[in-house]
Design an enzyme around this catalytic site. Structure first.
Site, PDB file in Angstrom:
ATOM      1  N   ASP A  31       0.821  -1.204   0.006  1.00 43.62           N
ATOM      2  CA  ASP A  31      -0.002  -0.028  -0.068  1.00 43.62           C
ATOM      3  C   ASP A  31       1.058   1.212   0.042  1.00 43.62           C
ATOM      4  OD1 ASP A  31      -3.092   0.634   1.050  1.00 43.62           O
ATOM      5  OD2 ASP A  31      -1.830   2.328   1.035  1.00 43.62           O
ATOM      6  N   ASN A  88     -12.903  -3.019   2.717  1.00 44.80           N
ATOM      7  CA  ASN A  88     -13.871  -1.740   2.909  1.00 44.80           C
ATOM      8  C   ASN A  88     -14.944  -1.823   1.420  1.00 44.80           C
ATOM      9  OD1 ASN A  88     -12.481  -0.864   4.978  1.00 44.80           O
ATOM     10  ND2 ASN A  88     -10.959   0.338   3.918  1.00 44.80           N
ATOM     11  N   VAL A  97     -11.065   2.912  -3.675  1.00 43.00           N
ATOM     12  CA  VAL A  97     -10.631   2.421  -5.092  1.00 43.00           C
ATOM     13  C   VAL A  97     -11.560   1.370  -5.232  1.00 43.00           C
ATOM     14  CG1 VAL A  97      -8.878   1.173  -6.288  1.00 43.00           C
ATOM     15  CG2 VAL A  97      -8.231   2.937  -4.866  1.00 43.00           C
ATOM     16  N   HIS A 101     -10.507  -5.237  -3.093  1.00 45.82           N
ATOM     17  CA  HIS A 101      -9.040  -5.642  -2.748  1.00 45.82           C
ATOM     18  C   HIS A 101      -9.343  -5.531  -1.076  1.00 45.82           C
ATOM     19  CE1 HIS A 101      -9.931  -1.138  -2.372  1.00 45.82           C
ATOM     20  NE2 HIS A 101      -9.434  -1.288  -1.337  1.00 45.82           N
ATOM     21  N   HIS A 103      -6.945  -5.384   2.200  1.00 45.46           N
ATOM     22  CA  HIS A 103      -5.953  -5.141   3.186  1.00 45.46           C
ATOM     23  C   HIS A 103      -5.509  -5.967   3.903  1.00 45.46           C
ATOM     24  CE1 HIS A 103      -6.568  -0.482   2.417  1.00 45.46           C
ATOM     25  NE2 HIS A 103      -7.964  -1.013   2.134  1.00 45.46           N
TER      26      HIS A 103
HETATM   27  P1  AMP Z   1      -9.771   1.651   0.185  1.00 39.30           P
HETATM   28  O1  AMP Z   1      -9.869   2.795   0.908  1.00 39.30           O
HETATM   29  O2  AMP Z   1     -10.231   0.357   1.031  1.00 39.30           O
HETATM   30  O3  AMP Z   1     -10.391   1.409  -1.167  1.00 39.30           O
HETATM   31  O4  AMP Z   1      -8.284   1.314   0.148  1.00 39.30           O
HETATM   32  C1  AMP Z   1      -7.497   1.917  -0.938  1.00 39.30           C
HETATM   33  C2  AMP Z   1      -5.993   1.717  -0.831  1.00 39.30           C
HETATM   34  O5  AMP Z   1      -5.462   1.871  -1.795  1.00 39.30           O
HETATM   35  C3  AMP Z   1      -5.591   2.845   0.441  1.00 39.30           C
HETATM   36  O6  AMP Z   1      -5.031   2.325   1.470  1.00 39.30           O
HETATM   37  C4  AMP Z   1      -4.339   3.541  -0.461  1.00 39.30           C
HETATM   38  O7  AMP Z   1      -3.455   4.050   0.196  1.00 39.30           O
HETATM   39  C5  AMP Z   1      -4.223   2.610  -1.406  1.00 39.30           C
HETATM   40  N1  AMP Z   1      -3.676   3.215  -2.772  1.00 39.30           N
HETATM   41  C6  AMP Z   1      -3.999   4.075  -3.692  1.00 39.30           C
HETATM   42  N2  AMP Z   1      -3.353   4.406  -4.727  1.00 39.30           N
HETATM   43  C7  AMP Z   1      -2.285   3.508  -4.574  1.00 39.30           C
HETATM   44  C8  AMP Z   1      -1.233   3.028  -5.496  1.00 39.30           C
HETATM   45  N3  AMP Z   1      -0.911   3.612  -6.660  1.00 39.30           N
HETATM   46  N4  AMP Z   1      -0.379   2.021  -5.043  1.00 39.30           N
HETATM   47  C9  AMP Z   1      -0.570   1.297  -3.846  1.00 39.30           C
HETATM   48  N5  AMP Z   1      -1.553   1.513  -3.173  1.00 39.30           N
HETATM   49  C10 AMP Z   1      -2.499   2.661  -3.462  1.00 39.30           C
END
Ligand code: AMP
Ligand code: ZN
Length: 115
Positions: A31, A88, A97, A101, A103
């Site tokens: 992340d 989430n 995103v 996914h 975490h």
């Molecule tokens: P969520 O809030 O569950 O959708 O998590 C999205 C996650 O994607 C967050 O923890 C961000 O820090 C992570 N994220 C966003 N852009 C990138 C990226 N380019 N590379 C790796 N992680 C990312």
């Protein structure tokens, strides 16, 4: 694959990421904004928008993602101490995103309830 999806772009290699695991259906990478000393994202290669878009056809995939999570936690050395897997879903769930996914968080004591 979705052309404008951030994680599809990472999976296709169009955006750099520190990939720590990949197989035919799953990719895991660091992340970019870690919330724990160890923070990885485990994603299916298949573009699935949210948990609510899963079907029974994805049952093996989700099982395999959890197997990968446990293997990574073990290989990275924080399985025995403990770790957290977080998904989430939608805005109130904190999803930012729109590609499913999970975490994988470790390396510190987690708190409860989560924020
Ligand atoms: P969520 O809030 O569950 O959708 O998590 C999205 C996650 O994607 C967050 O923890 C961000 O820090 C992570 N994220 C966003 N852009 C990138 C990226 N380019 N590379 C790796 N992680 C990312
Ligand atoms: Zn995607």
């Amino acid at each position: 694959m979705a052309s404008d999806c951030l994680f599809c772009k990472i999976i296709r290699g169009e955006i750099p990421a520190t990939i720590i695991y990949e197989d035919a259906e799953i990719v895991a990478f660091k992340d970019v904004d870690p919330q724990a000393p160890q923070h990885f994202l485990i994603v299916p290669r298949k573009h699935i928008r949210t948990t609510l878009d899963l079907t029974t056809a994805d049952n093996n995939l989700i099982g395999n993602i959890y197997q990968v999570a446990g293997k990574l936690a073990h290989d990275l050395g924080f399985a025995e101490d403990g770790f957290r897997i977080v998904n989430n879903c939608n805005e109130a769930g904190g999803q930012a995103v729109w590609h499913l996914h999970f975490h994988l968080l470790g390396g510190r004591d987690m708190t409860w309830p989560p924020g």
